[in-house]
Design a protein around this motif. Structure first.
Motif, PDB file in Angstrom:
ATOM      1  N   PHE A 269       0.001  -9.138   0.073  1.00 18.95           N
ATOM      2  CA  PHE A 269      -0.542  -8.994  -1.270  1.00 18.95           C
ATOM      3  C   PHE A 269       0.553  -9.095  -2.320  1.00 18.95           C
ATOM      4  CE2 PHE A 269      -0.990  -6.122  -4.892  1.00 18.95           C
ATOM      5  CZ  PHE A 269      -2.061  -6.712  -5.536  1.00 18.95           C
ATOM      6  N   TRP A 270       1.682  -8.437  -2.079  1.00 13.97           N
ATOM      7  CA  TRP A 270       2.725  -8.357  -3.099  1.00 13.97           C
ATOM      8  C   TRP A 270       3.236  -9.741  -3.495  1.00 13.97           C
ATOM      9  CZ3 TRP A 270       2.152  -3.676  -4.635  1.00 13.97           C
ATOM     10  CH2 TRP A 270       1.997  -2.612  -3.740  1.00 13.97           C
TER      11      TRP A 270
ATOM     12  N   HIS B 182       6.643  -1.884  -6.806  1.00 16.02           N
ATOM     13  CA  HIS B 182       6.053  -3.150  -6.352  1.00 16.02           C
ATOM     14  C   HIS B 182       7.153  -3.900  -5.616  1.00 16.02           C
ATOM     15  CE1 HIS B 182       4.376  -7.182  -6.375  1.00 16.02           C
ATOM     16  NE2 HIS B 182       3.294  -6.795  -7.044  1.00 16.02           N
TER      17      HIS B 182
ATOM     18  N   MET C  39      -4.563  -4.237   2.323  1.00 10.52           N
ATOM     19  CA  MET C  39      -4.689  -3.898   0.909  1.00 10.52           C
ATOM     20  C   MET C  39      -6.153  -4.027   0.499  1.00 10.52           C
ATOM     21  SD  MET C  39      -3.044  -2.901  -1.823  1.00 10.52           S
ATOM     22  CE  MET C  39      -1.396  -3.468  -2.243  1.00 10.52           C
ATOM     23  N   THR C  40      -6.671  -3.013  -0.184  1.00  8.00           N
ATOM     24  CA  THR C  40      -8.060  -3.036  -0.622  1.00  8.00           C
ATOM     25  C   THR C  40      -8.194  -3.784  -1.950  1.00  8.00           C
ATOM     26  OG1 THR C  40      -8.049  -1.059  -2.027  1.00  8.00           O
ATOM     27  CG2 THR C  40      -8.325  -0.716   0.354  1.00  8.00           C
TER      28      THR C  40
ATOM     29  N   TYR D 105       0.395   5.204   3.058  1.00 10.70           N
ATOM     30  CA  TYR D 105      -0.523   4.581   2.119  1.00 10.70           C
ATOM     31  C   TYR D 105      -0.225   5.029   0.706  1.00 10.70           C
ATOM     32  CZ  TYR D 105      -3.317   8.596   4.081  1.00 10.70           C
ATOM     33  OH  TYR D 105      -3.767   9.796   4.579  1.00 10.70           O
TER      34      TYR D 105
ATOM     35  N   SER E 105      -1.596   0.996  -5.737  1.00 11.68           N
ATOM     36  CA  SER E 105      -0.887  -0.008  -6.528  1.00 11.68           C
ATOM     37  C   SER E 105      -1.136   0.252  -8.005  1.00 11.68           C
ATOM     38  CB  SER E 105      -1.378  -1.409  -6.151  1.00 11.68           C
ATOM     39  OG  SER E 105      -2.738  -1.559  -6.536  1.00 11.68           O
TER      40      SER E 105
ATOM     41  N   ARG F 226      -5.435  -0.407  -6.243  1.00 13.28           N
ATOM     42  CA  ARG F 226      -5.760  -0.795  -4.870  1.00 13.28           C
ATOM     43  C   ARG F 226      -5.109   0.238  -3.955  1.00 13.28           C
ATOM     44  NH1 ARG F 226      -6.691  -6.622  -4.428  1.00 13.28           N
ATOM     45  NH2 ARG F 226      -6.567  -7.563  -6.503  1.00 13.28           N
TER      46      ARG F 226
ATOM     47  N   LEU G  50      -2.957   0.436  -0.526  1.00 15.97           N
ATOM     48  CA  LEU G  50      -2.279  -0.149   0.628  1.00 15.97           C
ATOM     49  C   LEU G  50      -2.346   0.863   1.760  1.00 15.97           C
ATOM     50  CD1 LEU G  50       0.987  -2.058   0.957  1.00 15.97           C
ATOM     51  CD2 LEU G  50       0.745   0.063   2.233  1.00 15.97           C
TER      52      LEU G  50
ATOM     53  N   HIS H  76      -6.414  -8.344   1.507  1.00 17.08           N
ATOM     54  CA  HIS H  76      -5.230  -8.919   2.153  1.00 17.08           C
ATOM     55  C   HIS H  76      -4.903  -8.164   3.439  1.00 17.08           C
ATOM     56  CE1 HIS H  76      -4.790 -10.378  -1.973  1.00 17.08           C
ATOM     57  NE2 HIS H  76      -3.940 -11.287  -1.526  1.00 17.08           N
TER      58      HIS H  76
END
Length: 465
Positions: free
Chosen positions: A28-29, A192, A268-269, A298, A301, A305, A307, A353
């Motif tokens: 995702f990142w 991030h 990742m949601t 966890y 973000s 989201r 993670l 993701h």
């Protein structure tokens, strides 16, 4: 053999399947950012310092080198893209610990643990100061980390400063699996990951560092000044070389058996709705990690989201780093199952993701350092999943060693000693997988470690984290 909460209260298979239906196989990142490109090295070049590797360790080394001496010429050589490997795939937990947690450090260097923890906090403060000084857009949040007990035997492990009982921890984050917690408010920041690598590269170039991507180093030669050879025939000649290759095969033969690549997986949601966020609380946005040997980490973000990663740590025979190891459907399903056990109120949430990356694992569970070629080459590697913060400390150690200076860092026993190497194959694969099975068994047996794990503890092979 007992069961864990994740086995006692699993979600429906249909919930897992639906949550993963549209998950993209990509970090995702790295999907969330635009990355500038840097030209490949062509021909020959000269530098005072060559840094091999464009992840956190390499980029911090370049930045710190220019901060120490703005006139020093520095070249960074990256085999692929800046931050594409572990630096762009991790959970974004920037921890103060230099020793992979207090207990691991205490068991190995009890006489230094207070000093190591002070230096770790100073290093984390230094990262925060750099973020502010250079205006780095990295979604920095110094929210701390909340360790969680999900089984009764884990509660006593968390007692002490920062301890939260069941009601208190559930008031922070609403999960029926939480029995207790311990909130370290200062020792961890959320960041991030890919933005941190991109911004470090920006800062480095603004300080005068030259970065070359798509420039894979194939060897180092020379008895005085070192010649660094790049695939395709380009070369750089330099006074000093800093190796920041981490999980990839070392350019020094002496380090080939010191680390092994262990694959870590994450989901990742999609962004939470306000209603979903209200359902779980988590207003203080701490990083979260449970307390088992096979643990989950966890975090939220910047766009809310979640993670959710960890638990499975997979070693493949031969110790290779290969893209095909990143796709492991059974692990993604397991992570999704554990996610909905943790947050049953979020049933219906989708994952956008799924991805994996290789961790440079060593037997003492934290980085080791050294020099080669009469002090002209330095290395820092073996961060074992805790390199987001410790990478800056590793950069400073390498620069100290290359300068030949005596500092508080270089005098540390932790810095002066090395871990026990792993055996060659097939013993490495057998050993790693037997240990992993033993750790899983301990998690199912109230944390009791078998004779194998106790024996490894006794000889300094770690596996206590």
């Amino acid at each position: 053999m007992g069961t864990t909460v994740f086995e006692r209260f699993p979600p429906a298979d249909a919930t897992i399947t639906e949550s993963l239906r549209d998950a993209k196989h990509a970090p995702f990142w790295l999907d969330d950012v635009e990355r500038p490109s840097y030209p490949a090295l062509a021909g020959s070049a000269q530098a005072d310092l060559v840094v091999v590797g464009g992840g956190y360790v390499g980029l911090w080394t370049a930045v710190r080198a220019k901060e120490r001496d703005p006139q020093r010429s520095v070249i960074v050589l990256e085999a692929a893209r800046v931050g594409w490997a572990a630096s762009g795939r991790n959970g974004g937990f920037c921890e103060a610990s230099l020793t992979h947690g207090h207990e691991n450090g205490l068991s190995r260097w009890p006489e230094e643990i207070e000093q190591l923890e002070r230096l770790g906090l100073e290093n984390l403060d230094g990262i925060e100061q750099a973020v502010r000084r250079y205006g780095m857009d990295v979604d920095w949040e110094r929210t701390g980390q909340l360790a969680i007990a999900t089984e009764p035997h884990q509660i006593e492990w968390l007692e002490g400063d920062g301890f939260l009982g069941q009601d208190a921890v559930r008031s922070e984050v609403h999960s029926p699996t939480y029995l207790a917690g311990n909130w370290d408010r200062e020792g961890c920041a959320m960041v991030h990951p890919a933005k941190l690598a991109i911004e470090l590269a920006r800062v480095a170039t603004e300080l005068g560092v030259v970065i070359h991507e798509q420039s894979r180093v194939t060897g180092i030669s020379g008895s005085g000044r070192q010649t660094v050879s790049v695939a395709g025939g380009a070369t750089v000649t330099a006074d000093h070389v800093a190796l920041a290759t981490n999980v990839f095969p070392s350019l020094l033969k002496r380090n080939r058996l010191m680390t092994v690549p262990v694959y870590d997986y994450a989901l990742m949601t999609e962004p939470l709705t306000q209603e979903q966020h209200d359902a779980i609380g988590w207003r203080n946005r701490q990083g979260l990690a449970d307390s088992a040997n096979q643990f989950h980490y966890y975090r939220l973000s910047a766009d809310n989201r979640i993670l959710f990663g960890g638990y499975d740590a997979i070693y493949h025979f031969g110790g290779k780093v290969r893209a095909e190891y990143e796709e492991r459907p059974e692990t993604y399903r397991k992570l999704a199952s554990h996610f909905f056990t943790t947050f049953p109120q979020l049933e219906g949430l989708k994952f956008t993701h799924r991805w994996a990356g290789a961790i440079d694992s060593c037997s003492r569970f934290c980085a080791f350092y050294g020099t080669a070629r009469s002090g002209r080459v330095a290395y820092a590697t073996g961060f074992t999943g805790l390199g987001v913060g410790a990478s800056r400390f590793g950069a400073d150690v390498m620069l100290d060693k290359l300068a030949g200076v005596d500092t508080e860092r270089t005098r540390l026993k932790m810095v002066r000693t090395k871990p026990i190497p792993f055996p060659p194959e097939p013993a490495a694969a057998i050993g790693v997988n037997v240990v992993r099975a033993s750790m899983d068994r301990a998690d199912h047996n109230e944390g009791r470690r078998n004779l194998l794990l106790k024996g490894l503890d006794a000889i300094g092979m770690g596996f206590d984290s």
